[in-house]
Design a protein around this motif. Structure first.
Motif, short mmCIF file in Angstrom:
data_model
loop_
_atom_site.label_atom_id
_atom_site.label_comp_id
_atom_site.label_asym_id
_atom_site.label_seq_id
_atom_site.Cartn_x
_atom_site.Cartn_y
_atom_site.Cartn_z
N LEU A 332 12.96 68.85 -29.08
CA LEU A 332 12.32 66.98 -28.80
C LEU A 332 13.77 68.27 -27.57
N VAL A 333 13.12 67.77 -26.46
CA VAL A 333 14.10 67.25 -24.88
C VAL A 333 13.83 65.97 -24.15
N ALA A 334 15.15 65.70 -23.67
CA ALA A 334 14.41 64.40 -23.10
C ALA A 334 15.36 64.30 -21.50
N ASP A 335 14.80 63.73 -20.54
CA ASP A 335 15.41 63.44 -19.46
C ASP A 335 15.57 62.22 -18.73
N THR A 336 16.61 62.04 -17.17
CA THR A 336 16.60 60.54 -16.83
C THR A 336 15.91 61.06 -15.80
N GLY A 337 14.98 62.21 -15.74
CA GLY A 337 14.14 62.16 -14.70
C GLY A 337 13.46 61.26 -13.80
N ILE A 340 7.11 59.71 -15.28
CA ILE A 340 5.22 60.16 -14.97
C ILE A 340 5.10 59.28 -15.60
N GLY A 341 4.44 58.82 -14.33
CA GLY A 341 3.30 57.48 -14.42
C GLY A 341 1.80 58.05 -15.84
N VAL A 342 1.70 56.20 -15.32
CA VAL A 342 0.41 56.11 -16.85
C VAL A 342 -0.51 57.12 -15.62
N ALA A 343 -1.15 56.79 -14.59
CA ALA A 343 -2.23 57.57 -14.20
C ALA A 343 -2.53 59.33 -14.39
N ASP A 344 -0.93 59.83 -14.52
CA ASP A 344 -0.82 61.26 -14.43
C ASP A 344 -0.24 61.81 -15.56
N GLN A 345 -0.26 60.93 -17.09
CA GLN A 345 0.00 61.13 -17.77
C GLN A 345 -1.18 62.18 -18.70
N GLU A 346 -2.11 61.62 -18.42
CA GLU A 346 -3.66 62.99 -18.98
C GLU A 346 -3.35 63.91 -18.65
N ARG A 347 -3.50 64.24 -17.52
CA ARG A 347 -3.71 64.91 -16.84
C ARG A 347 -2.83 66.34 -16.76
N VAL A 348 -0.96 66.03 -17.21
CA VAL A 348 -0.28 66.91 -16.89
C VAL A 348 0.18 67.94 -17.50
N PHE A 349 -0.71 68.38 -18.73
CA PHE A 349 -0.81 69.22 -19.66
C PHE A 349 -2.27 70.74 -18.62
N GLY A 379 2.10 73.90 -33.80
CA GLY A 379 2.85 72.67 -33.31
C GLY A 379 2.55 71.50 -32.36
N ASP A 380 3.22 70.41 -33.51
CA ASP A 380 2.34 68.71 -33.03
C ASP A 380 3.04 68.80 -31.51
N LEU A 381 2.78 68.48 -30.47
CA LEU A 381 2.98 68.10 -29.51
C LEU A 381 2.70 66.62 -28.67
N ARG A 382 4.17 65.97 -28.35
CA ARG A 382 3.61 64.42 -28.37
C ARG A 382 5.27 64.07 -27.03
N PHE A 383 4.73 62.78 -26.37
CA PHE A 383 5.67 62.77 -24.95
C PHE A 383 5.20 61.14 -24.96
N SER A 391 11.59 61.49 -18.88
CA SER A 391 10.33 61.74 -20.12
C SER A 391 10.98 61.87 -21.32
N VAL A 392 10.46 62.33 -22.40
CA VAL A 392 10.66 62.40 -23.52
C VAL A 392 9.87 63.33 -24.33
N PHE A 393 9.88 64.59 -23.93
CA PHE A 393 8.66 66.01 -25.22
C PHE A 393 9.18 66.05 -26.61
N GLU A 394 8.33 65.27 -27.08
CA GLU A 394 8.87 66.35 -28.92
C GLU A 394 7.57 67.15 -29.66
N ILE A 395 8.02 68.42 -29.44
CA ILE A 395 7.34 69.42 -31.02
C ILE A 395 7.60 69.75 -32.59
N THR A 396 7.02 68.35 -32.71
CA THR A 396 7.37 69.49 -34.32
C THR A 396 6.57 70.97 -35.18
N PHE A 397 7.46 71.88 -35.21
CA PHE A 397 6.62 73.21 -36.29
C PHE A 397 6.94 72.74 -37.77
N PRO A 398 6.20 73.99 -37.73
CA PRO A 398 6.62 73.91 -39.48
C PRO A 398 7.41 74.35 -39.82
#
Length: 410
Positions: A332-337, A340-349, A379-383, A391-398
């Motif tokens: 998990l990596v989180a920041d106080t930066g 990302i707005g709702v309109a941009d969340q689908e395309r940032v990846f 890995g299961d990627l979520r943010f 933002s908070v990014f988390e990836i669950t790995f086996p």
């Protein structure tokens, strides 16, 4: 019908059975010599006469019993097999009809020959025998045609399905080509834009240094920052090209998460301190060794951390590695930066995409690299993110990664 008629029909049936081979050969000679049955030339003797014995016997049984209804099931089975095989052998419907019509002619001539040689076989018996033969052969023809048409329709459906799948795949490929073209145009526009900015600022720095020697240090600092930004741009493009071009079997090794955690914290400490940010680390004490690709896991974490530092001007950066249920662990990596707005969340990846209205240098490939590497590492990627709230990014790995191309242990 009288006993004499029954006896006459039985005698006819017996005579036809005795002549079966001769009548079959006579029929085959007619078929081979008939120009309307073109595909018969491509068949062997056995292929041509494949279902004829069964049909011939059913006709004899009908002549004996004077009842076709009891034999319809057997006649239909033989007729369907005949139609199916003829279709597979390349016959057209008209050839199938013509072939069976020649068979009818041979039988009717045999009935006429039998009637001429047996005076007790009355005219009525002959007419009845002809009528029954006509009825059976017509039934055989109809059932054979239905089966041949059914085979044709099934084949058409099969080809139609194949055509639809091919068309669908072609559409996907065309879309892929279009997307690839658009991606290449995006990178061209992005790199051209950044190069233009680089040259403009660099030119300004040179002019500043030449006009005012006292401001030379300021100009050099400006130029150096611009060079560093361009190096970051090039590094991201090179890194992403390596990720996409890596088609080798994934190497899996056991490594210690504690050591990786310490390495990541050390790597990011200078960058966070330079921006006045607080770097917070959380490590689950129950975690030890995992089996995965250490280099790619580290690459994922560093991309998330560098992205968090880049988009955070104040506050803190959190790196957390914890155990989760189901033999998995979470990065998990989180920041106080800026968030990302709702309109941009689908395309940032996506490739060369970044949050809107930002002037931070980079090609917009950091999260695209994270996405590709996470997929390779299963890995299961979520943010979660919100504009102005970080933002908070988390990836669950086996815990143990099994490469897809490797065989499971026996």
């Amino acid at each position: 019908m009288s006993d004499t008629s029954v006896g006459g029909s039985n005698g006819l049936a017996a005579a036809l059975r005795e002549q079966q081979q001769a009548l079959t050969e006579q029929w085959m000679k007619l078929v081979f010599g008939d120009q309307e049955v073109e595909h018969s030339d491509q068949l062997t003797y056995r292929q041509l006469a494949d279902h004829l014995p069964g049909i011939f016997e059913e006709i004899c049984v009908v002549l004996e019993s004077h009842n076709m209804r009891d034999q319809e099931g057997a006649i239909e089975r033989n007729a369907r097999q005949h139609g199916q095989w003829r279709w597979k052998q390349g016959y057209r419907i008209d050839e199938l009809v013509r072939e069976l019509d020649l068979f009818r002619q041979v039988l009717l001539m045999a009935i006429g020959d039998y009637a001429g040689a047996h005076p007790d076989f009355t005219r009525a018996d002959e007419e009845h025998a002809r009528l029954m033969t006509d009825e059976v052969v017509s039934f055989v023809t109809l059932a054979s045609i239905r089966e041949a048409v059914g085979e044709r329709d099934r084949k058409i459906d099969e080809y139609t399905g194949m055509l639809e799948r091919a068309n669908y795949e072609l559409t996907l490929r065309q879309k892929l080509i279009s997307d690839l073209y658009e991606t290449r145009m995006q990178i061209t526009r992005r790199v051209a834009h950044d190069l233009r900015n680089f040259l403009n600022v660099f030119s300004t720095a040179l002019q500043l240094a030449s006009r005012s020697p006292a401001k030379r240090d300021t100009a050099l600092g400006l130029a150096n920052r611009q060079v560093a930004d361009m190096a970051t741009l090039v590094d991201e493009i090179v890194e992403y090209s390596k990720v996409l071009g890596d088609d080798s079997v994934l190497t899996v090794e056991a490594f210690d998460l504690v050591g990786l955690f310490d390495e990541l914290m050390q790597s990011c400490r200078l960058a966070t301190e330079a921006k006045g940010l607080k770097l917070v680390g959380q490590l689950d004490p129950s975690l030890g060794s995992v089996a995965s690709n250490r280099l790619k896991v580290k690459q994922v974490a560093l991309n998330l951390l560098s992205n968090a530092i880049k988009y955070t001007s104040s506050g803190e950066i959190l790196l957390s590695i914890t155990a989760v249920e189901g033999e998995r662990w979470k990065l998990l990596v989180a920041d106080t930066g800026t968030g990302i707005g709702v309109a941009d969340q689908e395309r940032v990846f996506e490739e060369f995409e970044r949050a809107a209205d930002d002037d931070i240098p980079g090609a917009g490939l950091g999260l695209a690299i994270v996405k590709e590497l996470s997929r390779a590492l299963e890995g299961d990627l979520r943010f979660e993110s919100a504009k102005g709230r970080g933002s908070v990014f988390e990836i669950t790995f086996p815990m143990v990664l099994v490469p897809k191309d490797s065989a499971p242990p026996r």
